[in-house]
Design a protein around this motif. Sequence first.
Motif, PDB file in Angstrom:
ATOM      1  N   GLU A 213     -11.351  -8.769 -33.375  1.00 34.04           N
ATOM      2  CA  GLU A 213     -10.068  -9.437 -33.638  1.00 34.04           C
ATOM      3  C   GLU A 213      -9.178  -9.320 -32.390  1.00 34.04           C
ATOM      4  O   GLU A 213      -8.559 -10.298 -31.957  1.00 34.04           O
ATOM      5  CB  GLU A 213      -9.377  -8.797 -34.844  1.00 34.04           C
ATOM      6  N   LYS A 214      -9.162  -8.110 -31.799  1.00 31.79           N
ATOM      7  CA  LYS A 214      -8.329  -7.899 -30.600  1.00 31.79           C
ATOM      8  C   LYS A 214      -8.900  -8.673 -29.401  1.00 31.79           C
ATOM      9  O   LYS A 214      -8.149  -9.263 -28.621  1.00 31.79           O
ATOM     10  CB  LYS A 214      -8.279  -6.404 -30.254  1.00 31.79           C
ATOM     11  N   ALA A 215     -10.223  -8.661 -29.263  1.00 36.15           N
ATOM     12  CA  ALA A 215     -10.868  -9.348 -28.133  1.00 36.15           C
ATOM     13  C   ALA A 215     -10.562 -10.839 -28.193  1.00 36.15           C
ATOM     14  O   ALA A 215     -10.257 -11.476 -27.183  1.00 36.15           O
ATOM     15  CB  ALA A 215     -12.377  -9.110 -28.163  1.00 36.15           C
ATOM     16  N   ARG A 216     -10.614 -11.393 -29.395  1.00 37.94           N
ATOM     17  CA  ARG A 216     -10.347 -12.816 -29.615  1.00 37.94           C
ATOM     18  C   ARG A 216      -8.940 -13.200 -29.141  1.00 37.94           C
ATOM     19  O   ARG A 216      -8.708 -14.313 -28.649  1.00 37.94           O
ATOM     20  CB  ARG A 216     -10.558 -13.108 -31.103  1.00 37.94           C
ATOM     21  N   GLU A 217      -7.994 -12.239 -29.269  1.00 36.75           N
ATOM     22  CA  GLU A 217      -6.601 -12.508 -28.861  1.00 36.75           C
ATOM     23  C   GLU A 217      -6.460 -12.664 -27.343  1.00 36.75           C
ATOM     24  O   GLU A 217      -5.456 -13.151 -26.858  1.00 36.75           O
ATOM     25  CB  GLU A 217      -5.682 -11.363 -29.332  1.00 36.75           C
ATOM     26  N   HIS A 218      -7.494 -12.261 -26.595  1.00 31.64           N
ATOM     27  CA  HIS A 218      -7.438 -12.394 -25.133  1.00 31.64           C
ATOM     28  C   HIS A 218      -7.848 -13.784 -24.651  1.00 31.64           C
ATOM     29  O   HIS A 218      -7.887 -14.032 -23.448  1.00 31.64           O
ATOM     30  CB  HIS A 218      -8.314 -11.324 -24.465  1.00 31.64           C
TER      31      HIS A 218
ATOM     32  N   CYS B 145     -18.846 -13.459 -38.576  1.00 30.72           N
ATOM     33  CA  CYS B 145     -17.476 -12.973 -38.362  1.00 30.72           C
ATOM     34  C   CYS B 145     -16.579 -14.108 -37.861  1.00 30.72           C
ATOM     35  O   CYS B 145     -16.926 -14.824 -36.917  1.00 30.72           O
ATOM     36  CB  CYS B 145     -17.499 -11.824 -37.364  1.00 30.72           C
ATOM     37  N   LYS B 146     -15.401 -14.227 -38.488  1.00 27.92           N
ATOM     38  CA  LYS B 146     -14.546 -15.388 -38.191  1.00 27.92           C
ATOM     39  C   LYS B 146     -13.947 -15.387 -36.789  1.00 27.92           C
ATOM     40  O   LYS B 146     -13.447 -16.407 -36.330  1.00 27.92           O
ATOM     41  CB  LYS B 146     -13.438 -15.525 -39.241  1.00 27.92           C
ATOM     42  N   TYR B 147     -13.981 -14.259 -36.090  1.00 28.76           N
ATOM     43  CA  TYR B 147     -13.398 -14.210 -34.740  1.00 28.76           C
ATOM     44  C   TYR B 147     -14.391 -14.670 -33.664  1.00 28.76           C
ATOM     45  O   TYR B 147     -14.021 -14.876 -32.525  1.00 28.76           O
ATOM     46  CB  TYR B 147     -12.929 -12.794 -34.407  1.00 28.76           C
ATOM     47  N   VAL B 148     -15.683 -14.788 -34.067  1.00 29.18           N
ATOM     48  CA  VAL B 148     -16.747 -15.042 -33.093  1.00 29.18           C
ATOM     49  C   VAL B 148     -17.105 -16.531 -33.033  1.00 29.18           C
ATOM     50  O   VAL B 148     -17.276 -17.172 -34.067  1.00 29.18           O
ATOM     51  CB  VAL B 148     -18.010 -14.217 -33.469  1.00 29.18           C
ATOM     52  N   HIS B 149     -17.232 -17.060 -31.815  1.00 26.88           N
ATOM     53  CA  HIS B 149     -17.613 -18.469 -31.667  1.00 26.88           C
ATOM     54  C   HIS B 149     -19.072 -18.635 -31.281  1.00 26.88           C
ATOM     55  O   HIS B 149     -19.709 -19.613 -31.631  1.00 26.88           O
ATOM     56  CB  HIS B 149     -16.741 -19.144 -30.594  1.00 26.88           C
ATOM     57  N   GLU B 150     -19.601 -17.709 -30.511  1.00 33.90           N
ATOM     58  CA  GLU B 150     -20.973 -17.873 -30.022  1.00 33.90           C
ATOM     59  C   GLU B 150     -21.600 -16.493 -29.789  1.00 33.90           C
ATOM     60  O   GLU B 150     -20.897 -15.510 -29.513  1.00 33.90           O
ATOM     61  CB  GLU B 150     -20.938 -18.695 -28.719  1.00 33.90           C
ATOM     62  N   VAL B 151     -22.938 -16.451 -29.888  1.00 36.23           N
ATOM     63  CA  VAL B 151     -23.665 -15.197 -29.698  1.00 36.23           C
ATOM     64  C   VAL B 151     -24.773 -15.414 -28.673  1.00 36.23           C
ATOM     65  O   VAL B 151     -25.444 -16.455 -28.701  1.00 36.23           O
ATOM     66  CB  VAL B 151     -24.254 -14.728 -31.055  1.00 36.23           C
ATOM     67  N   VAL B 152     -24.945 -14.472 -27.756  1.00 36.48           N
ATOM     68  CA  VAL B 152     -26.085 -14.519 -26.836  1.00 36.48           C
ATOM     69  C   VAL B 152     -27.156 -13.606 -27.437  1.00 36.48           C
ATOM     70  O   VAL B 152     -26.926 -12.403 -27.636  1.00 36.48           O
ATOM     71  CB  VAL B 152     -25.703 -14.039 -25.415  1.00 36.48           C
TER      72      VAL B 152
ATOM     73  N   GLY C  71     -14.510  -1.886 -25.824  1.00 36.79           N
ATOM     74  CA  GLY C  71     -13.616  -0.997 -26.568  1.00 36.79           C
ATOM     75  C   GLY C  71     -13.500   0.347 -25.874  1.00 36.79           C
ATOM     76  O   GLY C  71     -13.909   0.510 -24.723  1.00 36.79           O
ATOM     77  N   LYS C  72     -12.939   1.309 -26.632  1.00 41.31           N
ATOM     78  CA  LYS C  72     -12.721   2.625 -26.030  1.00 41.31           C
ATOM     79  C   LYS C  72     -13.924   3.563 -26.192  1.00 41.31           C
ATOM     80  O   LYS C  72     -13.856   4.720 -25.796  1.00 41.31           O
ATOM     81  CB  LYS C  72     -11.478   3.253 -26.642  1.00 41.31           C
ATOM     82  N   THR C  73     -15.014   3.055 -26.753  1.00 38.51           N
ATOM     83  CA  THR C  73     -16.216   3.885 -26.898  1.00 38.51           C
ATOM     84  C   THR C  73     -16.868   4.037 -25.517  1.00 38.51           C
ATOM     85  O   THR C  73     -16.655   3.204 -24.632  1.00 38.51           O
ATOM     86  CB  THR C  73     -17.216   3.236 -27.886  1.00 38.51           C
ATOM     87  N   PRO C  74     -17.656   5.116 -25.332  1.00 39.59           N
ATOM     88  CA  PRO C  74     -18.250   5.344 -24.012  1.00 39.59           C
ATOM     89  C   PRO C  74     -19.153   4.191 -23.573  1.00 39.59           C
ATOM     90  O   PRO C  74     -19.752   3.505 -24.397  1.00 39.59           O
ATOM     91  CB  PRO C  74     -19.087   6.610 -24.219  1.00 39.59           C
TER      92      PRO C  74
END
Length: 364
Positions: A222-227, A264-271, A294-297
Motif C-alpha cells: 500500500e505504501k509502495a503504491r503511494e510512490h 492484491c489491489k495495490y499491484v498492477h503487474e508481477v515479474v 521495506g525495513k526488513t534486512p
Amino acid sequence: MSPGSQPLPVRVWCDGCYDMVHFGHANSLRQAKALGEILVVGIHTDEEILKHKGPPVFTQEERYKMVRAIKWVDQVVEGAPYVTTLETLDQNDCDFCVHGDDITMTADGVDTYHLVKTAGRYREVQRTAGVSTTDLVGRMLLLTRQHFRRGDLEYTIGHDSSSNMGQDSAARSPYTGCSQFLPTTQKIIQFSNGLAPKPTDRVVYVAGAFDLFHVGHVDFLEKAREHGDFLIVGLHTDPEVNRYKGSNFPIMNLHERVLSVLACKYVHEVVIGAPYSVTDELMSHFRVNVVCHGKTPIAADMDRSDPYAAAKKKGCFKVIDSNNTMTTEHIVQRIIRHRLEFEVRNQMKEKKEMSMLNTLSNGN
Ligand code: CTP
Ligand code: C5P
C-alpha cells in the motif's frame, strides 16, 4: 422500479473465516464478483471461529485487512455470523450469497448455508483445488521435522503436499485434504489486470519472496503504491528464496505466490521469477522510476553484492516503513507454537467433512 429509474446494482454476499488468506479465497471472491456488481464480504470473529472450527491462525483485525486488500472486494462486514441468515443478506442489501462447492458446518454439524439455500438465495462457485489453510499449516509444521532423516520422496523444498499431519491418507476429505494445485495461464489471466503502464505513469518496482502473502506485505505494498502510479512486484524463484531464507522456505511455490500477489489491489503487474539483483537493464526494460524495499534486512546476492546497488547509484532507491512487524517466519513460529491446537482443528474439520460426505453418498 419507477419508469426511467436505473436498476439497482446486484449486490453479492460472501462470508467465511478467511484465515491465512490464500489465492483459493481470492479465486472464490473473483468468481462471486462476476455474478453481480458489488461484492460484500462478511468475516467471522475469532470467537465464532474458535467455537465452530478451532483457533484461527490470524486475528480478526489481520483477517479483515487481508480481505479488504483483495481487488474484487468492495465492502467488508466485520463480525458476520457463522450461519448465514436471510436477515444478514437483507441488512446488507445483498441479493444472494455465494460460496465454494465444499461443505461448511457449525460445531453441531449443521450446514451453515441451509437457510439461504432453502430461500433460493444461494449460488455456488468452484472451489480452487490444491490450496487450503489446512494444507498450508501442514507445510509449515514440516519445518519442525528437519532433524528427522528424510528420503528424497519425503522431502521437496517448501511444497510437500504429502503432509497430512498424522492422519490416515486413505480417508482424506476432498476439500481439506491436499490435492495438487495445477497452475494454468488461464488462472493468471483471470487474476491479472492485463494493463501496461501509461507513458506518463510513474513506475514503482519492488522485489521479494512474498511468501505466505500476509498483512505486513499488504501494508508494504500500500505504501509502495503511494510512490507512483503503477506498481510492479518482482517475485524471486523458489531456489533463490531458498538460498537466502534457507530451511524449508518458500512455503508457497512461485506459481502460488504469483496469484496471491496478483490478487492484491495495490499491484498492477508481477515479474514471475525476477532476478535477485535489480539491474540497470531491468529498470530500463520496465521504465522503473523508483525501487522500494521495506525495513526488513536485505540479504546479499550470490557474489555478496548489494541487490539494490544499481538503484542506489541512480538515486532511485527508497526504504519504506510498513509499520508492521509481521514476517513469513513469524507466521511459521505462530503455527509451531500452537501446533497441537492446529492439528486437532484440522483433524476435526476433515472428520466432519468425511462424515457429511458419507451421509450424502449413502443417500441419507
Ligand atoms: N475457498 C475456495 N477454494 C479454496 C479454499 C476456500 O473457493 N481452496 C472458498 C470457500 O469455499 C468459501 C470461501 O473460500 O466460499 C471462504 O472459505 P473459509 O470460510 O475461509 O473456509 P475454508 O473453506 O475452510 O478455507 P480453508 O479450507 O482454506 O481453511
Ligand atoms: O520478506 P519478503 O521478501 O517477502 O518481503 C517483501 C517486501 O516486503 C520487502 O521489501 C520487505 O522489506 C517488505 N516487508 C515490509 N514489512 C513487513 C514484511 C515485509 O515492509 N512486515
